[in-house]
Motif scaffolding. Structure first.
Motif, PDB file in Angstrom:
ATOM      1  N   TYR A  43       0.860  -1.183   0.000  1.00 52.56           N
ATOM      2  CA  TYR A  43       0.000   0.000   0.000  1.00 52.56           C
ATOM      3  C   TYR A  43       0.896   1.233   0.000  1.00 52.56           C
ATOM      4  CZ  TYR A  43      -3.186   3.588   1.853  1.00 52.56           C
ATOM      5  OH  TYR A  43      -3.906   4.737   2.058  1.00 52.56           O
ATOM      6  N   SER A  44       0.778   2.054  -1.048  1.00 52.59           N
ATOM      7  CA  SER A  44       1.549   3.291  -1.160  1.00 52.59           C
ATOM      8  C   SER A  44       0.686   4.468  -0.714  1.00 52.59           C
ATOM      9  CB  SER A  44       2.017   3.507  -2.599  1.00 52.59           C
ATOM     10  OG  SER A  44       2.561   4.805  -2.746  1.00 52.59           O
ATOM     11  N   LEU A  45       1.137   5.127   0.356  1.00 54.76           N
ATOM     12  CA  LEU A  45       0.422   6.293   0.869  1.00 54.76           C
ATOM     13  C   LEU A  45       0.438   7.435  -0.140  1.00 54.76           C
ATOM     14  CD1 LEU A  45       1.908   6.222   4.484  1.00 54.76           C
ATOM     15  CD2 LEU A  45      -0.389   5.499   3.794  1.00 54.76           C
ATOM     16  N   VAL A  72       4.230   1.797   2.264  1.00 49.64           N
ATOM     17  CA  VAL A  72       5.354   2.662   1.870  1.00 49.64           C
ATOM     18  C   VAL A  72       4.852   4.080   1.687  1.00 49.64           C
ATOM     19  CG1 VAL A  72       6.604   0.740   0.775  1.00 49.64           C
ATOM     20  CG2 VAL A  72       5.038   2.134  -0.593  1.00 49.64           C
ATOM     21  N   LYS A  73       5.796   5.034   1.717  1.00 50.52           N
ATOM     22  CA  LYS A  73       5.422   6.445   1.538  1.00 50.52           C
ATOM     23  C   LYS A  73       4.925   6.726   0.157  1.00 50.52           C
ATOM     24  CE  LYS A  73       8.477   8.230   5.011  1.00 50.52           C
ATOM     25  NZ  LYS A  73       9.549   9.086   5.372  1.00 50.52           N
ATOM     26  N   TRP A 107      -9.110   4.917  -2.092  1.00 50.26           N
ATOM     27  CA  TRP A 107      -9.466   6.161  -1.421  1.00 50.26           C
ATOM     28  C   TRP A 107      -9.129   5.985   0.054  1.00 50.26           C
ATOM     29  CZ3 TRP A 107     -13.349   3.839  -4.579  1.00 50.26           C
ATOM     30  CH2 TRP A 107     -13.587   4.499  -5.787  1.00 50.26           C
ATOM     31  N   PRO A 108      -8.101   6.661   0.547  1.00 45.36           N
ATOM     32  CA  PRO A 108      -7.723   6.471   1.954  1.00 45.36           C
ATOM     33  C   PRO A 108      -8.659   7.204   2.909  1.00 45.36           C
ATOM     34  CG  PRO A 108      -6.317   8.118   0.950  1.00 45.36           C
ATOM     35  CD  PRO A 108      -7.212   7.577  -0.153  1.00 45.36           C
ATOM     36  N   GLY A 109      -8.655   6.735   4.174  1.00 47.91           N
ATOM     37  CA  GLY A 109      -9.384   7.423   5.231  1.00 47.91           C
ATOM     38  C   GLY A 109      -8.574   8.624   5.694  1.00 47.91           C
TER      39      GLY A 109
END
Length: 189
Positions: free
Chosen positions: A77-79, A188-189, A100-102
Protein backbone atom coordinates in the motif's frame (compact mmCIF):
# COMPACT_ATOMS: atom_id res chain seq x y z
CA UNK A 1 -42.60 -12.19 -65.56
CA UNK A 2 -40.05 -14.19 -63.61
CA UNK A 3 -39.33 -13.56 -59.93
CA UNK A 4 -35.76 -12.44 -60.71
CA UNK A 5 -36.96 -9.84 -63.20
CA UNK A 6 -39.39 -8.25 -60.76
CA UNK A 7 -38.37 -4.87 -59.36
CA UNK A 8 -38.52 -4.29 -55.61
CA UNK A 9 -40.38 -1.25 -54.36
CA UNK A 10 -38.11 1.71 -53.47
CA UNK A 11 -39.00 1.57 -49.78
CA UNK A 12 -37.33 -1.88 -49.43
CA UNK A 13 -33.96 -0.34 -50.31
CA UNK A 14 -34.45 2.42 -47.75
CA UNK A 15 -35.46 -0.14 -45.10
CA UNK A 16 -32.41 -2.28 -45.86
CA UNK A 17 -30.01 0.68 -45.71
CA UNK A 18 -31.58 1.93 -42.45
CA UNK A 19 -31.29 -1.51 -40.84
CA UNK A 20 -27.62 -1.74 -41.90
CA UNK A 21 -26.91 1.72 -40.45
CA UNK A 22 -28.57 0.81 -37.14
CA UNK A 23 -26.42 -2.34 -36.86
CA UNK A 24 -23.23 -0.35 -37.64
CA UNK A 25 -24.05 2.34 -35.06
CA UNK A 26 -24.83 -0.32 -32.42
CA UNK A 27 -21.50 -2.05 -33.09
CA UNK A 28 -19.59 1.26 -32.79
CA UNK A 29 -21.43 2.11 -29.55
CA UNK A 30 -20.46 -1.27 -28.09
CA UNK A 31 -16.81 -0.74 -29.05
CA UNK A 32 -16.82 2.76 -27.53
CA UNK A 33 -18.30 1.44 -24.28
CA UNK A 34 -15.52 -1.18 -24.01
CA UNK A 35 -12.87 1.54 -24.29
CA UNK A 36 -9.80 1.92 -26.46
CA UNK A 37 -7.79 -1.11 -27.47
CA UNK A 38 -3.99 -1.07 -27.30
CA UNK A 39 -2.28 -0.75 -30.67
CA UNK A 40 0.94 -2.67 -31.23
CA UNK A 41 3.86 -0.68 -32.60
CA UNK A 42 5.30 -1.71 -35.95
CA UNK A 43 7.06 -5.06 -35.60
CA UNK A 44 5.49 -5.87 -32.20
CA UNK A 45 3.10 -8.77 -31.85
CA UNK A 46 -0.54 -7.91 -31.32
CA UNK A 47 -1.78 -8.32 -27.73
CA UNK A 48 -3.46 -11.65 -27.04
CA UNK A 49 -5.40 -13.05 -24.16
CA UNK A 50 -3.43 -15.46 -22.01
CA UNK A 51 -4.13 -17.95 -19.28
CA UNK A 52 -2.18 -15.79 -16.83
CA UNK A 53 -4.20 -12.63 -17.43
CA UNK A 54 -6.26 -11.54 -14.46
CA UNK A 55 -9.77 -10.82 -15.70
CA UNK A 56 -11.42 -7.79 -14.19
CA UNK A 57 -8.19 -6.18 -13.00
CA UNK A 58 -8.66 -2.44 -12.64
CA UNK A 59 -5.31 -1.65 -14.16
CA UNK A 60 -2.50 -3.66 -15.71
CA UNK A 61 -0.45 -5.55 -13.14
CA UNK A 62 2.70 -4.27 -14.83
CA UNK A 63 2.62 -0.96 -12.90
CA UNK A 64 5.91 -1.13 -11.03
CA UNK A 65 5.87 -2.29 -7.40
CA UNK A 66 7.77 0.15 -5.12
CA UNK A 67 11.40 -0.92 -4.61
CA UNK A 68 11.25 -0.48 -0.84
CA UNK A 69 8.24 -2.79 -0.36
CA UNK A 70 10.03 -5.97 0.66
CA UNK A 71 9.99 -9.35 -1.04
CA UNK A 72 7.71 -12.36 -1.31
CA UNK A 73 3.94 -12.66 -1.30
CA UNK A 74 2.44 -9.46 0.11
CA UNK A 75 0.00 -6.60 -0.20
CA UNK A 76 1.74 -3.28 -0.84
CA UNK A 77 0.00 0.00 0.00
CA UNK A 78 1.55 3.29 -1.16
CA UNK A 79 0.42 6.29 0.87
CA UNK A 80 1.73 8.77 -1.72
CA UNK A 81 0.18 7.08 -4.74
CA UNK A 82 -3.04 5.88 -3.06
CA UNK A 83 -2.37 2.54 -4.76
CA UNK A 84 -2.35 -1.11 -3.73
CA UNK A 85 -0.46 -4.01 -5.32
CA UNK A 86 -1.13 -7.70 -4.78
CA UNK A 87 2.31 -9.28 -5.19
CA UNK A 88 2.88 -13.03 -5.54
CA UNK A 89 5.68 -15.14 -4.03
CA UNK A 90 7.92 -14.52 -7.08
CA UNK A 91 7.63 -10.72 -6.50
CA UNK A 92 5.44 -10.30 -9.59
CA UNK A 93 2.49 -7.89 -9.28
CA UNK A 94 -0.75 -9.77 -9.94
CA UNK A 95 -3.08 -6.81 -9.62
CA UNK A 96 -2.81 -3.12 -8.85
CA UNK A 97 -5.45 -0.46 -8.33
CA UNK A 98 -6.09 2.97 -6.84
CA UNK A 99 -7.77 3.42 -3.46
CA UNK A 100 -9.47 6.16 -1.42
CA UNK A 101 -7.72 6.47 1.95
CA UNK A 102 -9.38 7.42 5.23
CA UNK A 103 -8.21 10.35 7.35
CA UNK A 104 -5.86 8.21 9.49
CA UNK A 105 -2.90 6.69 7.63
CA UNK A 106 -0.86 3.82 9.01
CA UNK A 107 2.84 4.53 9.49
CA UNK A 108 5.14 3.12 6.80
CA UNK A 109 6.28 -0.38 7.75
CA UNK A 110 5.35 -4.04 7.72
CA UNK A 111 2.05 -5.33 9.12
CA UNK A 112 0.06 -8.57 9.07
CA UNK A 113 -3.59 -9.15 8.21
CA UNK A 114 -5.07 -9.95 11.61
CA UNK A 115 -8.83 -9.94 11.18
CA UNK A 116 -11.30 -10.14 8.32
CA UNK A 117 -15.00 -9.30 8.39
CA UNK A 118 -17.51 -10.01 5.60
CA UNK A 119 -19.50 -6.84 6.13
CA UNK A 120 -20.49 -4.11 8.55
CA UNK A 121 -21.30 -0.40 8.68
CA UNK A 122 -18.28 1.86 8.30
CA UNK A 123 -17.57 4.76 10.64
CA UNK A 124 -18.98 7.03 7.90
CA UNK A 125 -22.34 5.22 8.04
CA UNK A 126 -21.85 3.42 4.70
CA UNK A 127 -22.46 -0.35 4.44
CA UNK A 128 -19.08 -1.94 3.59
CA UNK A 129 -17.84 -5.42 2.67
CA UNK A 130 -14.62 -7.45 2.46
CA UNK A 131 -12.99 -5.70 5.42
CA UNK A 132 -9.33 -6.70 5.84
CA UNK A 133 -7.82 -5.23 9.04
CA UNK A 134 -4.04 -4.87 9.24
CA UNK A 135 -3.09 -1.91 11.48
CA UNK A 136 -4.21 0.50 14.17
CA UNK A 137 -3.05 4.04 14.85
CA UNK A 138 -4.10 6.27 17.73
CA UNK A 139 -7.03 3.99 18.53
CA UNK A 140 -8.30 3.87 14.93
CA UNK A 141 -8.38 0.52 13.10
CA UNK A 142 -7.00 0.61 9.58
CA UNK A 143 -8.53 -1.76 7.01
CA UNK A 144 -9.15 -2.26 3.31
CA UNK A 145 -12.82 -2.42 2.24
CA UNK A 146 -15.37 -1.42 -0.37
CA UNK A 147 -18.81 0.14 -0.16
CA UNK A 148 -21.53 -2.45 -0.64
CA UNK A 149 -23.16 -0.22 -3.27
CA UNK A 150 -19.82 0.27 -5.08
CA UNK A 151 -19.63 4.01 -4.39
CA UNK A 152 -16.56 5.99 -3.39
CA UNK A 153 -16.58 7.14 0.23
CA UNK A 154 -18.30 10.39 1.08
CA UNK A 155 -16.10 13.18 2.45
CA UNK A 156 -15.59 12.58 6.18
CA UNK A 157 -17.39 14.79 8.66
CA UNK A 158 -15.30 17.68 10.01
CA UNK A 159 -12.75 16.24 12.46
CA UNK A 160 -13.77 12.60 11.82
CA UNK A 161 -11.03 10.00 12.14
CA UNK A 162 -11.48 7.11 9.70
CA UNK A 163 -9.08 4.29 8.92
CA UNK A 164 -11.00 2.71 6.05
CA UNK A 165 -9.08 2.41 2.78
CA UNK A 166 -11.84 2.04 0.20
CA UNK A 167 -11.60 0.55 -3.25
CA UNK A 168 -13.86 -0.56 -6.08
CA UNK A 169 -15.88 -3.72 -5.43
CA UNK A 170 -13.95 -5.91 -7.90
CA UNK A 171 -10.63 -4.81 -6.38
CA UNK A 172 -11.99 -5.46 -2.89
CA UNK A 173 -13.05 -8.98 -3.87
CA UNK A 174 -9.55 -9.67 -5.25
CA UNK A 175 -7.88 -8.30 -2.11
CA UNK A 176 -10.26 -10.34 0.08
CA UNK A 177 -9.24 -13.54 -1.73
CA UNK A 178 -5.52 -12.66 -1.67
CA UNK A 179 -5.31 -11.13 1.83
CA UNK A 180 -5.95 -14.08 4.09
CA UNK A 181 -5.15 -13.89 7.81
CA UNK A 182 -1.37 -13.69 8.25
CA UNK A 183 -0.68 -12.08 4.86
CA UNK A 184 2.01 -9.39 5.01
CA UNK A 185 0.94 -5.80 4.28
CA UNK A 186 3.78 -3.40 3.50
CA UNK A 187 3.00 0.30 3.74
CA UNK A 188 5.35 2.66 1.87
CA UNK A 189 5.42 6.45 1.54
Amino acid sequence: MSVSARRLPPWTWVTGLTAGAVVAVAAMALQAREGPRPIAAAGEPKPRASATAKPGASEPASVRVPDDSGTGRRIVYSLGENRVWLVDASDAPRRTFRVWPGTVDPDPGSYTVGQRTDGTTGSDGVEIENIVYFAAKSGVSVAFSSALDGSSPPPPAEGARTGGIRMKSADSAALWTFGTTGTTVTVVK
